[in-house]
Scaffold this motif. Structure first.
Motif, PDB file in Angstrom:
ATOM      1  N   MET A  18     -33.914  12.859 -11.531  1.00 18.78           N
ATOM      2  CA  MET A  18     -33.865  11.415 -11.509  1.00 18.78           C
ATOM      3  C   MET A  18     -33.086  10.873 -10.320  1.00 18.78           C
ATOM      4  N   SER A  19     -31.959  11.498 -10.065  1.00 20.23           N
ATOM      5  CA  SER A  19     -31.080  10.943  -9.041  1.00 20.23           C
ATOM      6  C   SER A  19     -31.752  10.974  -7.677  1.00 20.23           C
ATOM      7  N   THR A  20     -32.538  12.029  -7.407  1.00 17.56           N
ATOM      8  CA  THR A  20     -33.249  12.089  -6.140  1.00 17.56           C
ATOM      9  C   THR A  20     -34.178  10.893  -6.013  1.00 17.56           C
ATOM     10  N   LEU A  21     -34.950  10.677  -7.081  1.00 17.31           N
ATOM     11  CA  LEU A  21     -35.861   9.518  -7.082  1.00 17.31           C
ATOM     12  C   LEU A  21     -35.080   8.230  -6.838  1.00 17.31           C
ATOM     13  N   LEU A  22     -33.949   8.142  -7.509  1.00 17.97           N
ATOM     14  CA  LEU A  22     -33.162   6.911  -7.417  1.00 17.97           C
ATOM     15  C   LEU A  22     -32.670   6.689  -5.982  1.00 17.97           C
ATOM     16  N   VAL A  23     -32.189   7.771  -5.368  1.00 18.38           N
ATOM     17  CA  VAL A  23     -31.690   7.627  -3.998  1.00 18.38           C
ATOM     18  C   VAL A  23     -32.822   7.218  -3.065  1.00 18.38           C
ATOM     19  N   ILE A  24     -33.979   7.876  -3.270  1.00 18.92           N
ATOM     20  CA  ILE A  24     -35.120   7.501  -2.418  1.00 18.92           C
ATOM     21  C   ILE A  24     -35.456   6.023  -2.622  1.00 18.92           C
ATOM     22  N   PHE A  25     -35.436   5.604  -3.896  1.00 18.85           N
ATOM     23  CA  PHE A  25     -35.749   4.204  -4.194  1.00 18.85           C
ATOM     24  C   PHE A  25     -34.770   3.266  -3.495  1.00 18.85           C
ATOM     25  N   LEU A  26     -33.486   3.616  -3.570  1.00 18.96           N
ATOM     26  CA  LEU A  26     -32.482   2.727  -2.988  1.00 18.96           C
ATOM     27  C   LEU A  26     -32.646   2.633  -1.475  1.00 18.96           C
ATOM     28  N   VAL A  27     -32.870   3.810  -0.838  1.00 19.98           N
ATOM     29  CA  VAL A  27     -33.021   3.796   0.624  1.00 19.98           C
ATOM     30  C   VAL A  27     -34.264   3.015   1.022  1.00 19.98           C
ATOM     31  N   LEU A  28     -35.357   3.311   0.323  1.00 19.82           N
ATOM     32  CA  LEU A  28     -36.616   2.595   0.601  1.00 19.82           C
ATOM     33  C   LEU A  28     -36.423   1.098   0.430  1.00 19.82           C
ATOM     34  N   GLY A  29     -35.813   0.735  -0.691  1.00 18.45           N
ATOM     35  CA  GLY A  29     -35.651  -0.684  -0.996  1.00 18.45           C
ATOM     36  C   GLY A  29     -34.789  -1.379   0.038  1.00 18.45           C
ATOM     37  N   ALA A  30     -33.671  -0.743   0.395  1.00 22.23           N
ATOM     38  CA  ALA A  30     -32.762  -1.374   1.350  1.00 22.23           C
ATOM     39  C   ALA A  30     -33.438  -1.536   2.701  1.00 22.23           C
ATOM     40  N   THR A  31     -34.093  -0.454   3.174  1.00 22.25           N
ATOM     41  CA  THR A  31     -34.770  -0.547   4.467  1.00 22.25           C
ATOM     42  C   THR A  31     -35.868  -1.600   4.415  1.00 22.25           C
ATOM     43  N   GLY A  32     -36.674  -1.545   3.348  1.00 27.70           N
ATOM     44  CA  GLY A  32     -37.779  -2.493   3.214  1.00 27.70           C
ATOM     45  C   GLY A  32     -37.281  -3.915   3.208  1.00 27.70           C
ATOM     46  N   LEU A  33     -36.237  -4.162   2.428  1.00 26.60           N
ATOM     47  CA  LEU A  33     -35.738  -5.527   2.320  1.00 26.60           C
ATOM     48  C   LEU A  33     -35.181  -5.994   3.660  1.00 26.60           C
ATOM     49  N   PHE A  34     -34.467  -5.078   4.339  1.00 26.11           N
ATOM     50  CA  PHE A  34     -33.901  -5.466   5.640  1.00 26.11           C
ATOM     51  C   PHE A  34     -35.005  -5.864   6.604  1.00 26.11           C
ATOM     52  N   LEU A  35     -36.103  -5.067   6.601  1.00 26.33           N
ATOM     53  CA  LEU A  35     -37.193  -5.376   7.529  1.00 26.33           C
ATOM     54  C   LEU A  35     -37.981  -6.603   7.096  1.00 26.33           C
ATOM     55  N   ALA A  36     -38.032  -6.814   5.784  1.00 31.28           N
ATOM     56  CA  ALA A  36     -38.887  -7.898   5.288  1.00 31.28           C
ATOM     57  C   ALA A  36     -38.192  -9.248   5.352  1.00 31.28           C
ATOM     58  N   LEU A  37     -36.882  -9.258   5.443  1.00 30.70           N
ATOM     59  CA  LEU A  37     -36.175 -10.540   5.502  1.00 30.70           C
ATOM     60  C   LEU A  37     -36.605 -11.309   6.754  1.00 30.70           C
ATOM     61  N   PRO A  38     -36.766 -12.600   6.636  1.00 28.00           N
ATOM     62  CA  PRO A  38     -37.208 -13.364   7.801  1.00 28.00           C
ATOM     63  C   PRO A  38     -36.186 -13.283   8.932  1.00 28.00           C
TER      64      PRO A  38
END
Lengths: 437, 200, 251
Positions: C23-43
């Motif tokens: 689970m934790s691996t999935l969670l870390v991947i999710f967090l990294v993906l989410g943070a990067t995605g959000l940073f790039l997606a912010l206007p």
């Protein structure tokens, strides 16, 4: 010269449809066509009717159909009443006494071109009429149409409610849905990219936020008397005692009535669509079915508002000597349902009568009525009712009426002594200083 | 504008009942209800149009009503128009189109070879009738003017003469005045009165 | 204070037991993906990267479905809960990534409706109704009102650029990581299934609580609102008095 467009064939079709016998026969045939399969399939679906999960869903479907049809009938009634007050006949060409006019109107709406103007905010433009209609329709979920019903094949003592959802927040749900109703109008006005529509939306926002306040205050007074927020319990109490809450709280009823007018955007509060100033207000740019959805939403709003007022103040399905809470047979249910519909219809007709009687308010008058009239009155009423409740007199008719009378006298004194004219015409503007030439 | 010209209007003081607004609303509802239930009133006021026309009721001022045009015929059955272009000059909507030709008859110089009126452009002001020196063009009390195409609504000479045939019983042709070329029909020798000098 | 102390202790222990398995691996991947995605997606000025950010966010969302499904297994969480939660997350993301303020406000409304669904699932019906009435019905309508009045023909610079996107993303997702670690790594702690009392969310129960146990709090809230109202009226009055002399003269 011979009319081309009004030829013999058209005339013949028109005359056939205008024959009341033809209409009655058609209604009977169509009704039989619908009822016969229902009757034949009855053993297969009757368990649905006694199931506490499926019965509300059936009620929901039936009521949705009834409400949508009734909005169409409302439009005919509105046009007829408007004509009668203006010494006209109203629609009388399609069908006997114009009874088929709603069908013709619906067909016309479907066949009209659906124009999406350039430069509108498309997603919101599409969303707005849907929101307007949905928020007007989902309010029906908590209305206790006909009390409890006991089907003959159910075990002794078991009943199902003819209500879609029995929420323990009851009236609060109504307020929540009503407060969402403004979005359809505001977004319609915004998305149209049109100054007039925009002003319509702005007006609607300010108006609805303002009138929710006195509405909430007046509803609270009733809830203090009833001691519950569940509409079905409120109606049951009124039915068992035989005393409608309008006798206890006439001022609260008056405030709720005025606020319902304002929330449903009806004259004299229809500033959001003031034709003279704003062309069509928020729906200027809408056509075809999108406009029809706004239109249906408005009428559905009126019917919902009327149904809620009937439940809160006029005893719901209760009628002295005709219905009782103990009568749970299905015949009793049908009678209750019809009593409820009759009361709602009376309210809807009253709404229409007022529309063709009173001219529209000016916007500052509208705000003054709310903030200087209804809100103080509502607060005073809430305080008075709270005192009654503290004394334990909330179910004492004479005490309640006395409290209302005192409030009325105080209002009269206040209005008589006030030096500001009701029209508020430029009394508080500073004097114009003219510079000598 | 001088200061004395300004009339300052005082807002009328409202009574207590008027300030409360409700009694006035009830008063209004009373009026509305009275009209709602007065069947007699609306039966008198409203006409059910295709079945019940103003003409049928005899309520139309036949001599005055400005409906579809017609081109009159003289007693010999010839078109009365002398193609003088007065009507098309007077027309504010420019809807009259005339083509003149050499008259085959001795009592006039010209006659209209073509005479078209675009009934969709026309504003039914009656100026053509005023302008016509021989009272050849007239507006009839016929108001049922419908068509399925635009071309159909441009009335030519034949159509306008046919309108005359249809309406001459309802509205007979006025007595035509005298022109330089003699009578173009009718028996009256009345000459149009010169305008009374207008007071300025 | 002992509550906070024990919470810190538990967090430290959870961090010690942190492993990158399952689970934790999935969670870390999710967090990294989410943070990067959000940073790039912010206007902001990274125009061409926004679609990439959106795609990363969608991927993170799909991953989250798996994480949640795994988390919900055996806990008998209703499927509606997951649906409402995902809609709420989606709406919240759009509130901060959308450049048009009106759309942001509308996604906020959607967020509130989704949260209302969550509250209803937890039998907090009064809170749900109050949330809709107050937030969706009054506050956000006022937001819309202001946004529409202040709207411009073109995108305003403060709408077109997110302020401090990097710091915001990092701070937000670090916080999320800590909370998620608490929930997933130490499931017996704060992540324990709440026991829902059926009658606790009704109007009667909430009203009784507010007027008995929390009477001081509600009086204080009332006072605060009253003070705010008086202040607003005072400010409005003074401005009106100030503005009259300039506008009163006619040339």
């Amino acid at each position: 010269m011979k009319s081309i467009l009004y030829d013999k064939t058209t005339q013949a079709i028109e005359n056939t449809l205008r024959n009341p016998l033809v209409l009655i026969v058609a209604a009977l045939v169509l009704g039989a066509a619908a009822l016969v399969p229902l009757w034949m399939l009855f053993p297969y679906y009757r368990w649905l009717l006694s199931d506490p999960f499926w019965f509300p869903i059936i009620v929901m479907g039936v009521m949705l159909k009834v409400i949508l049809t009734s909005t169409a009938v409302c439009i005919l009634a509105e046009r007829k009443l408007a004509s009668f007050t203006q010494d006209r006949h109203g629609p009388n060409r399609v069908g006997f006494w114009g009874l088929l006019q709603p069908m013709a109107d619906g067909l016309k709406f479907f066949l009209k071109e659906d124009i999406t103007p350039a430069n509108v905010d498309k997603p919101i433009f599409m969303l707005a009429p849907v929101l307007a209609l949905i928020t007007a329709l989902i309010g029906f979920a908590i209305i206790p149409w006909a009390g409890d019903v006991h089907w003959p094949w159910m075990p002794e003592g078991e009943v199902v409610r003819t209500q879609v959802a029995s929420l323990n927040i009851g009236i609060l749900y109504m307020l929540a849905v009503g407060s969402l109703g403004v979005y359809g109008i505001v977004l319609g006005g915004y998305a149209s990219n049109n100054k007039y529509s925009f002003f319509g939306g702005m007006r609607a926002t300010a108006q609805m936020i303002s009138y929710e306040l006195p509405l909430g205050l007046a509803l609270l007074s009733v809830l203090l008397v009833s001691g519950t927020v569940r509409p079905e319990l409120i109606v049951d109490t009124q039915a068992t005692t035989g005393m409608w809450y309008v006798f206890y709280q006439p001022i609260a009823f008056f405030i709720v009535l005025v606020c319902t007018f304002a929330e449903a955007n009806r004259t004299p509060f229809d500033l959001a669509e003031a034709e003279q100033e704003l062309v069509g207000g928020f729906h200027t740019e809408y056509s075809s079915m999108k406009f029809a959805m706004f239109f249906l939403g408005e009428y559905a709003h009126i019917v919902t508002g009327s149904a809620i007022m009937v439940a809160l103040f006029f005893g719901g399905w209760h009628c002295w000597g005709l219905t009782s809470a103990a009568d749970t047979s299905w015949i009793g249910m049908l009678i209750k349902l019809n009593v409820y519909f009759a009361k709602v219809a009376a309210f809807v007709l009253f709404f229409m009568l007022i529309r063709w009687t009173i001219p529209r308010f000016r916007f500052d008058q509208l705000m003054r009525i709310c903030w200087l009239g209804l809100v103080p009155l509502g607060i005073a009423l809430l305080a008075g009712t709270a005192i009654l409740v503290a004394l334990g007199w909330q179910h004492n008719l004479w005490a309640s009426l006395g409290m209302n009378l005192v409030l009325l006298v105080l209002t009269l004194i206040y209005t008589a002594r006030s030096t500001v004219p009701v029209t508020g015409r430029q009394t508080d503007l500073p004097e114009i200083q003219v510079r000598p030439a | 504008m001088r200061d004395e010209d300004v009339i300052v209007l005082e807002e009328p003081q409202l009574s207590a009942a008027e300030r409360l607004y409700l009694p006035q609303i009830l008063d209004g509802v009373k009026t509305t209800l009275r009209h709602t239930f007065s069947v007699k009133n609306r039966k008198q006021v409203v006409r059910q149009y295709p079945e019940d026309t103003r003409q049928g009721r005899g309520e139309l001022r036949l001599a005055n009503y400005r409906g579809v045009h017609r081109l009159n015929k003289d007693p010999d059955g010839r078109v009365a128009c002398v193609a003088c272009f007065m009507c098309s000059t007077a027309c504010p909507a420019h809807c009259i189109h005339i083509e003149a030709g050499e008259s085959p008859w001795p009592d006039r110089e010209k006659y209209p070879v073509k005479f078209d009126i675009d009934e969709l452009r026309c504003i039914y002001c009656g100026m053509c009738e005023e302008a016509c020196p021989v009272d050849a063009i007239e507006l009839t009390p016929n108001y049922e003017l419908v068509g399925l195409t635009r071309a159909e609504m441009i009335f030519d000479k034949e159509k306008l003469l046919q309108v005359y045939e249809e309406t001459k019983d309802v509205k007979p042709r006025k007595n035509p005045p005298v022109t330089d070329y003699g009578l173009t029909g009718g028996q009256s020798k009345d000459v149009a009165q010169p305008n009374v000098e207008r007071k300025v | 204070m002992p509550g906070i102390a024990s919470w810190v202790e538990r967090s430290v222990r959870a961090a010690g037991e942190w492993n990158l398995n399952g689970m934790s691996t999935l969670l870390v991947i999710f967090l990294v993906l989410g943070a990067t995605g959000l940073f790039l997606a912010l206007p902001g000025t990274r125009g061409g990267w926004r679609p990439v950010g959106m795609a990363l966010l969608v991927a993170a969302g799909i991953l989250l479905v798996f994480v949640l499904a795994d988390f919900a297994l055996g806990r008998e969480l209703p499927i509606w809960f997951g649906g409402c939660a995902l809609v709420a997350l989606f709406a919240a993301t759009r509130v901060i990534t959308h450049t048009k303020p009106v759309y942001s406000a509308l996604y906020f409304v959607l967020l509130i409706v989704a949260v209302t669904g969550l509250l209803l699932l937890m039998s907090a019906e009064f809170l749900a109704a109050a949330l809709v009435i107050v937030y969706a019905g009054a506050i956000l309508v006022t937001y819309l009102f202001v946004i529409m009045l202040a709207q411009q023909a073109r995108l305003a610079p403060y709408d077109a650029r997110a302020r401090e996107p990097f710091v915001g993303c990092v701070a937000g997702f670090v916080l999320l990581a800590i909370i998620a670690a608490q929930l997933l790594v130490a499931p017996s702690g704060v992540g324990a299934e709440p026991t829902v009392e059926e009658a606790a969310g009704t109007v009667e129960a909430v009203g009784t609580l507010l007027l008995t146990d929390y009477i001081i709090a509600i009086q204080l809230a009332g006072l605060l609102l009253l003070a705010g109202m008086v202040g607003a009226i005072a400010i409005a009055r003074r401005q009106a008095a100030d503005s009259t002399p300039q506008n009163g003269g006619v040339d």
